[in-house]
Design an enzyme around this catalytic site. Structure first.
Site, PDB file in Angstrom:
ATOM      1  N   GLY A 260       0.783  -1.234   0.000  1.00  0.00           N
ATOM      2  CA  GLY A 260       0.000   0.000   0.000  1.00  0.00           C
ATOM      3  C   GLY A 260       0.806   1.271   0.000  1.00  0.00           C
ATOM      4  O   GLY A 260       0.259   2.365   0.123  1.00  0.00           O
TER       5      GLY A 260
ATOM      6  N   GLY B  91       2.390   2.486  -2.486  1.00  0.00           N
ATOM      7  CA  GLY B  91       2.297   3.179  -3.775  1.00  0.00           C
ATOM      8  C   GLY B  91       3.240   2.647  -4.844  1.00  0.00           C
ATOM      9  O   GLY B  91       3.544   3.361  -5.806  1.00  0.00           O
TER      10      GLY B  91
ATOM     11  N   GLU C 160      -8.448   1.410  31.055  1.00  0.00           N
ATOM     12  CA  GLU C 160      -8.092   2.425  30.057  1.00  0.00           C
ATOM     13  C   GLU C 160      -7.646   3.714  30.746  1.00  0.00           C
ATOM     14  O   GLU C 160      -6.718   4.385  30.285  1.00  0.00           O
ATOM     15  CB  GLU C 160      -9.276   2.712  29.115  1.00  0.00           C
ATOM     16  CG  GLU C 160      -9.739   1.510  28.300  1.00  0.00           C
ATOM     17  CD  GLU C 160      -8.631   0.825  27.516  1.00  0.00           C
ATOM     18  OE1 GLU C 160      -7.632   1.478  27.165  1.00  0.00           O
ATOM     19  OE2 GLU C 160      -8.753  -0.394  27.280  1.00  0.00           O
TER      20      GLU C 160
ATOM     21  N   HIS D 159      -3.983   3.468  31.587  1.00  0.00           N
ATOM     22  CA  HIS D 159      -3.105   3.784  30.442  1.00  0.00           C
ATOM     23  C   HIS D 159      -3.011   5.300  30.245  1.00  0.00           C
ATOM     24  O   HIS D 159      -1.920   5.853  30.094  1.00  0.00           O
ATOM     25  CB  HIS D 159      -3.680   3.200  29.147  1.00  0.00           C
ATOM     26  CG  HIS D 159      -3.556   1.704  29.035  1.00  0.00           C
ATOM     27  ND1 HIS D 159      -2.362   1.049  29.186  1.00  0.00           N
ATOM     28  CD2 HIS D 159      -4.469   0.752  28.725  1.00  0.00           C
ATOM     29  CE1 HIS D 159      -2.559  -0.258  28.994  1.00  0.00           C
ATOM     30  NE2 HIS D 159      -3.831  -0.466  28.725  1.00  0.00           N
TER      31      HIS D 159
ATOM     32  N   ASP E 173      -1.726  -5.924  25.587  1.00  0.00           N
ATOM     33  CA  ASP E 173      -0.674  -5.106  26.221  1.00  0.00           C
ATOM     34  C   ASP E 173       0.528  -5.983  26.546  1.00  0.00           C
ATOM     35  O   ASP E 173       1.672  -5.607  26.279  1.00  0.00           O
ATOM     36  CB  ASP E 173      -1.181  -4.501  27.541  1.00  0.00           C
ATOM     37  CG  ASP E 173      -2.414  -3.637  27.341  1.00  0.00           C
ATOM     38  OD1 ASP E 173      -2.566  -3.108  26.225  1.00  0.00           O
ATOM     39  OD2 ASP E 173      -3.212  -3.500  28.291  1.00  0.00           O
TER      40      ASP E 173
HETATM   41  P1  ADP Z   1       1.448  -1.244  -3.428  1.00  0.00           P
HETATM   42  O1  ADP Z   1       1.614  -1.620  -4.853  1.00  0.00           O
HETATM   43  O2  ADP Z   1       2.672  -0.599  -2.858  1.00  0.00           O
HETATM   44  O3  ADP Z   1       0.921  -2.323  -2.554  1.00  0.00           O
HETATM   45  P2  ADP Z   1      -0.487   0.539  -4.504  1.00  0.00           P
HETATM   46  O4  ADP Z   1       0.372   1.299  -5.436  1.00  0.00           O
HETATM   47  O5  ADP Z   1      -1.334  -0.519  -5.118  1.00  0.00           O
HETATM   48  O6  ADP Z   1       0.361  -0.104  -3.362  1.00  0.00           O
HETATM   49  O7  ADP Z   1      -1.381   1.561  -3.704  1.00  0.00           O
HETATM   50  C1  ADP Z   1      -2.742   1.349  -3.464  1.00  0.00           C
HETATM   51  C2  ADP Z   1      -3.498   2.644  -3.479  1.00  0.00           C
HETATM   52  O8  ADP Z   1      -3.054   3.497  -2.423  1.00  0.00           O
HETATM   53  C3  ADP Z   1      -3.279   3.453  -4.724  1.00  0.00           C
HETATM   54  O9  ADP Z   1      -4.151   3.074  -5.743  1.00  0.00           O
HETATM   55  C4  ADP Z   1      -3.513   4.877  -4.265  1.00  0.00           C
HETATM   56  O10 ADP Z   1      -4.894   5.161  -4.279  1.00  0.00           O
HETATM   57  C5  ADP Z   1      -3.069   4.851  -2.831  1.00  0.00           C
HETATM   58  N1  ADP Z   1      -1.703   5.388  -2.694  1.00  0.00           N
HETATM   59  C6  ADP Z   1      -0.626   4.720  -2.238  1.00  0.00           C
HETATM   60  N2  ADP Z   1       0.456   5.520  -2.213  1.00  0.00           N
HETATM   61  C7  ADP Z   1       0.069   6.718  -2.677  1.00  0.00           C
HETATM   62  C8  ADP Z   1       0.746   7.952  -2.919  1.00  0.00           C
HETATM   63  N3  ADP Z   1       2.043   8.113  -2.655  1.00  0.00           N
HETATM   64  N4  ADP Z   1       0.034   8.975  -3.424  1.00  0.00           N
HETATM   65  C9  ADP Z   1      -1.285   8.836  -3.686  1.00  0.00           C
HETATM   66  N5  ADP Z   1      -1.976   7.705  -3.494  1.00  0.00           N
HETATM   67  C10 ADP Z   1      -1.325   6.651  -2.991  1.00  0.00           C
END
Ligand code: ADP
Length: 638
Positions: free
Chosen positions: A232, A234, A453, A456, A527
């Protein structure tokens, strides 16, 4: 594309239908042509004795075909045509089975003599019989069977994906091709943050656009770049942006697309992919999740169980070595498990460049929010700085998800605009799961949760190095019954004091229960898990313990993965255990001491929590006064 596919499918349907109709026609025509009447042997000898039979043909030593004399035939069928060919087949009038051939032959010869007949007898070759009979009698069924078989395979393979997955195309690569016709609209503008990574991939775009600029001084264009980062962050987005910017054909597929249950398919798909890419050069191949095929060879392979994957990887390595530097095909690959990749993949000449795609930092998160907020309808109170600060450790995909979730939350509340609280709710939901308002919690349990809680929250407020407090809640969500929220500082280094304060904060929930209820519960599982890991890492990984000293048993190469023997002696193991439990005991006592000294305030906090269910920084300030330490994040909340 869809229309084309439907058209080609319906073409096939018509071809099958026509073939089917032709064979069905032949079958019925043949049966209508030669349809001799079945009789028994006695009737035959009756007819024979009347001198009506021209010849008999013994087929397959068991069936006899009876041909009448022409004049007898015309007597019986006076208006029949006189075509020679048709006539011959019409003369075949009867058919019967014989039991014993020798007995039949003898009786036939006796009749011939007795009635002075010139009827002839023929024996049809078995071979000739088999082919014709087989074809006309059973061929049709075999053909139908083959058509059915093709149909079933087409259906099976069609459910597996696009045309590339058809049974006859199994060795073809499944890469999706994006070229000028597809108009990839993602550019570097859509990728927020990731400046370093963007710069590196931008260079790749440059290599493809003007290779001469780089090669004229004798340099070689890199063959591949590996994007490494958590899910995730990018990586795929970045690769898509490269395709959008470079305006060259872009083959996209996932590592698992090479894998099939049939042996040799992976390697053949790799070959096919590179052949297609060379045809389209200059171009980019993007392999997502390359760890599916790029795992270290030899490791963890139990009796050759990974042969197919290894073959695929070998083929990939060979192809990357094989294509010339001037073919202008650049391979981009993404993974979040670079540690398990085969070293051979990473050597220069294959993936020459490694581009790290990190989790976004504060400013980057803000930029990512800005990208994804563009398409949302926001109210004026949305504070992007606050949201960026609230989401440390979140990936770009998480942030995209928060934005989407907040829009859904606002819609559920029938609002015309999304406000800040919707974003905060979305963050809560993504981190802890859905609010469970209907969960049945007994009053005494609720009280225990509130004190846990509050424990904490109190300690985090009163310790210098604990992460800044955000809010505390006893609303059950997902699997949690309550939670205290902090804003983890984004730091590159952590000191012993910071680690100890974090352990103390984590132990404060159980300590509060012990002080108030004089007994403890199972509620501290999460924890304790974190505390144990933290204490373990202090002693065995970071070398932060006096007795163990500056020793780390951490193995960053991962080669120790299957080595079950401990890298230390029994004696050291005992010291490690003692030190871990000492750290935990010390911090637990420390938490108890602090809470006892602040028992009244702890109770006020817990009671307010029972009443309001959620308390924020402001409420804690009312109870404990201003935090006695400089809080870097103070300005976030003010
Ligand atoms: P990865 O391939 O690293 O698992 P992705 O490129 O598939 O991740 O990212 C999934 C989604 O997260 C993208 O389609 C986008 O919507 C969002 N996202 C991730 N990084 C960014 C970024 N740097 N800028 C804008 N959107 C992002």
């Amino acid at each position: 594309m869809i229309n084309k596919k439907i058209k080609s499918k319906s073409n096939f349907f018509w071809i099958y239908a026509v073939i089917f109709a032709i064979f069905l026609g032949i079958f019925f025509f043949k049966s209508s042509l030669s349809n001799p009447k079945k009789i028994d042997q006695d009737t035959f000898f009756d007819i024979l004795s009347k001198g009506e039979v021209q010849k008999i043909v013994v087929k397959h030593k068991e069936t006899v075909l009876v041909y009448l004399k022409k004049n007898v035939f015309f007597q019986k069928n006076p208006n029949t045509y006189n075509n020679e060919k048709k006539l011959t087949s019409s003369l075949l009038k009867y058919e019967f089975e014989i039991g014993d051939l020798q007995f039949f032959q003898k009786k036939f010869e006796d009749y011939k003599k007795k009635y002075n007949l010139n009827t002839t007898i023929d024996f049809k070759n078995q071979q000739e019989y088999t082919i014709t009979k087989f074809f006309f009698d059973y061929g049709i069924f075999f053909i139908l069977l083959i058509i059915f078989w093709i149909f079933i395979f087409r259906r099976i393979s069609a459910t597996g994906g696009g045309p590339g997955s058809q049974i006859f195309n199994i060795g073809k690569s499944k890469a999706k091709l994006f070229d000028e016709n597809d108009n990839v609209k993602i550019t570097f503008k859509d990728v927020a943050g990731l400046e370093g990574a963007k710069e590196e991939v931008q260079e790749i775009v440059d290599f493809l656009k003007s290779p001469n600029r780089y090669t004229k001084l004798g340099g070689k264009i890199p063959k591949g770049a590996l994007l490494i980062g958590l899910p995730g962050t990018g990586k795929t987005l970045l690769a898509k942006a490269v395709a959008g910017e470079a305006k060259v054909p872009f083959f996209s597929l996932s590592g698992s697309d090479f894998v099939e249950m049939f042996v040799g398919v992976g390697a053949s798909r790799v070959r096919d992919l590179f052949e297609k890419a060379k045809d389209k050069s200059p171009c980019i191949i993007f392999i997502d999740e390359i760890d599916a095929i790029g795992r270290s060879r030899g490791k963890s392979s139990i009796a050759g169980s990974n042969d197919e994957r290894e073959n695929t990887l070998n083929q990939l390595l060979t192809e990357m070595d094989g294509f010339e530097t001037n073919t202008n095909v650049i391979v981009l690959a993404a993974t979040n498990r670079s540690d398990i990749l085969d070293k051979a993949l990473l050597r220069p000449g294959r993936f020459d460049r490694t581009i790290i795609v990190d989790l976004p930092e504060l400013n980057e998160r803000k930029e990512i929010f800005l990208v994804h907020l563009k398409r949302l309808i926001l109210s004026n109170n949305v504070d992007i700085d606050f949201l960026a600060k609230q989401t440390p450790g979140f990936s770009g995909a998480d942030i995209a998800n928060i934005c989407n979730e907040s829009a859904l939350i606002a819609a559920r509340k029938n609002r015309s605009k999304i406000d800040n609280q919707d974003f905060i709710d979305a963050i809560d939901r993504i981190v802890c799961g859905l609010e469970k308002k209907n969960k049945i919690i007994k009053p005494n349990e609720k009280k225990r949760i509130a004190y846990h809680e509050a424990g904490h929250a109190t300690i985090s407020w009163l310790l210098e190095h604990s992460s800044p407090f955000v809010k505390v809640t006893i609303v059950p969500r997902g699997r949690t019954l309550g939670a205290a929220w902090y804003l983890p500082e984004e730091r590159q280094l952590t000191t012993v004091e910071q680690m100890k304060d974090e352990i103390c904060t984590l132990l404060a929930g159980r300590s509060a229960e012990e002080i108030i209820f004089k007994n403890i519960s199972t509620g501290a599982l999460n924890d304790l898990e974190r505390v144990t890991k933290q204490a373990q890492s202090m002693v065995t990984i970071f070398g932060l313990n006096d007795r163990i000293g500056n020793v780390s048993y951490y193995d960053s190469t991962g080669e120790d993965e299957f080595n079950f023997s401990k890298p230390y002696s029994e004696k050291t193991a005992q010291i490690i255990d003692e030190e871990i439990s000492k750290i935990i005991k010390e911090q637990s006592q420390r938490a108890k001491d602090i809470l006892k000294n602040n028992e009244k305030k702890l109770s006020i906090l817990a009671n307010q929590l029972l009443e309001k269910e959620v308390l924020f920084r402001e409420d804690l300030k009312q109870i404990f006064g201003e935090r006695p330490f400089p809080d870097e994040m103070n300005e976030v909340f003010n």
